[in-house]
Motif scaffolding. Structure first.
Motif, PDB file in Angstrom:
ATOM      1  N   ALA A  68      14.042   7.444   8.008  1.00 25.83           N
ATOM      2  CA  ALA A  68      12.932   6.597   8.450  1.00 25.83           C
ATOM      3  C   ALA A  68      11.642   7.388   8.302  1.00 25.83           C
ATOM      4  O   ALA A  68      11.500   8.489   8.858  1.00 25.83           O
ATOM      5  CB  ALA A  68      13.122   6.156   9.896  1.00 25.83           C
ATOM      6  N   ASP A  69      10.736   6.835   7.541  1.00 25.52           N
ATOM      7  CA  ASP A  69       9.409   7.430   7.337  1.00 25.52           C
ATOM      8  C   ASP A  69       8.619   7.216   8.630  1.00 25.52           C
ATOM      9  O   ASP A  69       8.425   6.072   9.059  1.00 25.52           O
ATOM     10  CB  ASP A  69       8.744   6.683   6.173  1.00 25.52           C
ATOM     11  N   VAL A  70       8.188   8.302   9.282  1.00 24.16           N
ATOM     12  CA  VAL A  70       7.393   8.117  10.502  1.00 24.16           C
ATOM     13  C   VAL A  70       5.935   8.557  10.322  1.00 24.16           C
ATOM     14  O   VAL A  70       5.238   8.840  11.287  1.00 24.16           O
ATOM     15  CB  VAL A  70       8.043   8.782  11.754  1.00 24.16           C
ATOM     16  N   GLU A  88       2.119   7.675   9.769  1.00 18.65           N
ATOM     17  CA  GLU A  88       1.388   6.485  10.235  1.00 18.65           C
ATOM     18  C   GLU A  88       1.244   5.436   9.126  1.00 18.65           C
ATOM     19  O   GLU A  88       1.237   4.239   9.398  1.00 18.65           O
ATOM     20  CB  GLU A  88       0.003   6.880  10.766  1.00 18.65           C
ATOM     21  N   HIS A  89       1.141   5.872   7.869  1.00 16.42           N
ATOM     22  CA  HIS A  89       0.962   4.892   6.787  1.00 16.42           C
ATOM     23  C   HIS A  89       2.158   3.938   6.677  1.00 16.42           C
ATOM     24  O   HIS A  89       2.063   2.902   6.046  1.00 16.42           O
ATOM     25  CB  HIS A  89       0.651   5.583   5.442  1.00 16.42           C
ATOM     26  N   ALA A  90       3.300   4.308   7.291  1.00 16.50           N
ATOM     27  CA  ALA A  90       4.503   3.472   7.207  1.00 16.50           C
ATOM     28  C   ALA A  90       4.488   2.331   8.217  1.00 16.50           C
ATOM     29  O   ALA A  90       5.255   1.385   8.103  1.00 16.50           O
ATOM     30  CB  ALA A  90       5.744   4.336   7.424  1.00 16.50           C
ATOM     31  N   VAL A 114       0.840  -1.205   0.000  1.00 18.60           N
ATOM     32  CA  VAL A 114       0.000   0.000   0.000  1.00 18.60           C
ATOM     33  C   VAL A 114       0.879   1.261   0.000  1.00 18.60           C
ATOM     34  O   VAL A 114       0.604   2.223  -0.723  1.00 18.60           O
ATOM     35  CB  VAL A 114      -0.946   0.003   1.234  1.00 18.60           C
ATOM     36  N   HIS A 115       1.954   1.204   0.771  1.00 14.22           N
ATOM     37  CA  HIS A 115       2.851   2.362   0.882  1.00 14.22           C
ATOM     38  C   HIS A 115       3.444   2.705  -0.490  1.00 14.22           C
ATOM     39  O   HIS A 115       3.467   3.860  -0.905  1.00 14.22           O
ATOM     40  CB  HIS A 115       3.953   2.007   1.893  1.00 14.22           C
ATOM     41  N   HIS A 116       3.928   1.681  -1.177  1.00 13.57           N
ATOM     42  CA  HIS A 116       4.560   1.920  -2.483  1.00 13.57           C
ATOM     43  C   HIS A 116       3.514   2.158  -3.583  1.00 13.57           C
ATOM     44  O   HIS A 116       3.559   3.164  -4.285  1.00 13.57           O
ATOM     45  CB  HIS A 116       5.458   0.725  -2.847  1.00 13.57           C
ATOM     46  N   ASN A 148      11.729  11.460  -1.117  1.00 15.81           N
ATOM     47  CA  ASN A 148      11.893  10.744   0.153  1.00 15.81           C
ATOM     48  C   ASN A 148      11.601   9.251   0.033  1.00 15.81           C
ATOM     49  O   ASN A 148      12.331   8.414   0.566  1.00 15.81           O
ATOM     50  CB  ASN A 148      10.972  11.348   1.221  1.00 15.81           C
ATOM     51  N   HIS A 149      10.519   8.917  -0.669  1.00 20.07           N
ATOM     52  CA  HIS A 149      10.154   7.504  -0.771  1.00 20.07           C
ATOM     53  C   HIS A 149      11.098   6.744  -1.702  1.00 20.07           C
ATOM     54  O   HIS A 149      11.461   5.604  -1.414  1.00 20.07           O
ATOM     55  CB  HIS A 149       8.691   7.353  -1.198  1.00 20.07           C
ATOM     56  N   THR A 150      11.503   7.376  -2.803  1.00 18.56           N
ATOM     57  CA  THR A 150      12.445   6.705  -3.714  1.00 18.56           C
ATOM     58  C   THR A 150      13.709   6.348  -2.941  1.00 18.56           C
ATOM     59  O   THR A 150      14.254   5.245  -3.058  1.00 18.56           O
ATOM     60  CB  THR A 150      12.789   7.629  -4.908  1.00 18.56           C
ATOM     61  N   GLY A 169       6.192  12.899   9.421  1.00 15.60           N
ATOM     62  CA  GLY A 169       7.505  13.398   9.026  1.00 15.60           C
ATOM     63  C   GLY A 169       8.533  12.302   8.886  1.00 15.60           C
ATOM     64  O   GLY A 169       8.175  11.131   8.687  1.00 15.60           O
ATOM     65  N   TRP A 170       9.786  12.693   9.022  1.00 18.30           N
ATOM     66  CA  TRP A 170      10.911  11.785   8.784  1.00 18.30           C
ATOM     67  C   TRP A 170      12.022  12.018   9.810  1.00 18.30           C
ATOM     68  O   TRP A 170      12.228  13.156  10.242  1.00 18.30           O
ATOM     69  CB  TRP A 170      11.499  12.036   7.390  1.00 18.30           C
ATOM     70  N   ALA A 171      12.742  10.945  10.142  1.00 18.23           N
ATOM     71  CA  ALA A 171      13.997  11.054  10.912  1.00 18.23           C
ATOM     72  C   ALA A 171      15.123  10.755   9.931  1.00 18.23           C
ATOM     73  O   ALA A 171      14.978   9.880   9.064  1.00 18.23           O
ATOM     74  CB  ALA A 171      14.012  10.039  12.048  1.00 18.23           C
TER      75      ALA A 171
HETATM   76 FE   LIG Z   1       5.503   7.216   3.402  1.00 12.42          FE
END
Ligand SMILES: [Fe+2]
Length: 231
Positions: free
Chosen positions: A187-189, A191-193, A53-55, A100-102, A150-152
């Motif tokens: 790290a994707d933080v 919730e969908h991750a 789902v994420h991708h 970010n996702h790539t 967000g992201w770390a």
């Molecule tokens: Fe994401």
């Protein structure tokens, strides 16, 4: 026919980009590359349904919405990131989301040999934080305390390694951040991750995250970042 499509997706996954500079120079209209591994290969930390789902849904939506917002303009990712403060929200968020996702898919791996951190990078981390565990705690804290989505990140700056967090789909290459640097781990933080398996327990997701980090790739990004000037 199936074999041809599998070969095509492997080829696409391995030839779409070869490093940070290359990712930055991708131009619109953007395309979604397949995941570089099977969706169920990260089960140690992330279930196959979340990955799919994420991708296929979330990342695809960033790509589609970025292309829509850019209309027919041909522009590179880095041109948008570097000028994020002046970009319309839809462009900043969706191009940021695509970058970010790539990047994120490539810093994960289910293979035990990729999960071993190379000595040089480990020593650099220990030099900065004292122990590898202290670095992990700081990274987890950055991700867990990021309010909302967000992201770390672990970034390489001209003065060394740093841990930072960014909101929404911002990243450390944007001109909006306090500390700019090359992302070498993220790290994707959102919730969908993690929500399907971890529900509201973001800190548990971040603890498991270490079992699937592709340190081999992170070290390669670090080498590139060390010898490449910030765009
Ligand atoms: Fe994401």
């Amino acid at each position: 026919m199936k074999l041809i499509s599998v070969l095509a997706s492997i080829l696409l996954a391995t030839t779409t980009w070869a490093g940070l500079k290359d990712l930055n120079s991708q131009t619109s209209p953007f395309k979604l590359a397949p995941l570089p591994y099977a969706a169920n290969s990260l089960e140690k930390a992330i279930d196959a349904e979340t990955m799919t789902v994420h991708h296929d849904k979330h990342h695809q939506a960033y790509v589609d919405n970025a292309n829509k917002a850019l209309e027919n303009k041909k522009v590179s990712m880095i041109e948008i990131l570097k000028t994020a403060s002046k970009q319309p929200t839809a462009i900043r968020n969706n191009v940021g989301g695509h970058w970010n996702h790539t990047f994120f898919w490539t810093v994960l791996s289910g293979k035990a040999e990729d999960n071993q951190i190379p000595e040089t990078l480990k020593k650099d981390i220990e030099k900065k934080w004292g122990t590898f565990e202290k670095f992990q705690t700081e990274f987890e804290k950055a991700g867990a305390s990021q309010f909302g989505s967000g992201w770390a990140w672990l970034i390489r700056t001209s003065s060394g390694l740093e841990v930072v967090a960014t909101p929404n789909q911002d990243n450390p290459l944007m001109d909006t951040v306090e500390k700019r640097g090359w992302p070498i781990l993220g790290a994707d933080v959102w919730e969908h991750a993690y929500y399907l398996r971890y529900k509201n327990k973001r800190a548990d997701y971040l603890k498991s995250f270490w079992t699937i980090v592709n340190w081999k790739q992170v070290a390669e990004y670090d080498q590139e970042a060390t010898k490449t000037q910030m765009p």
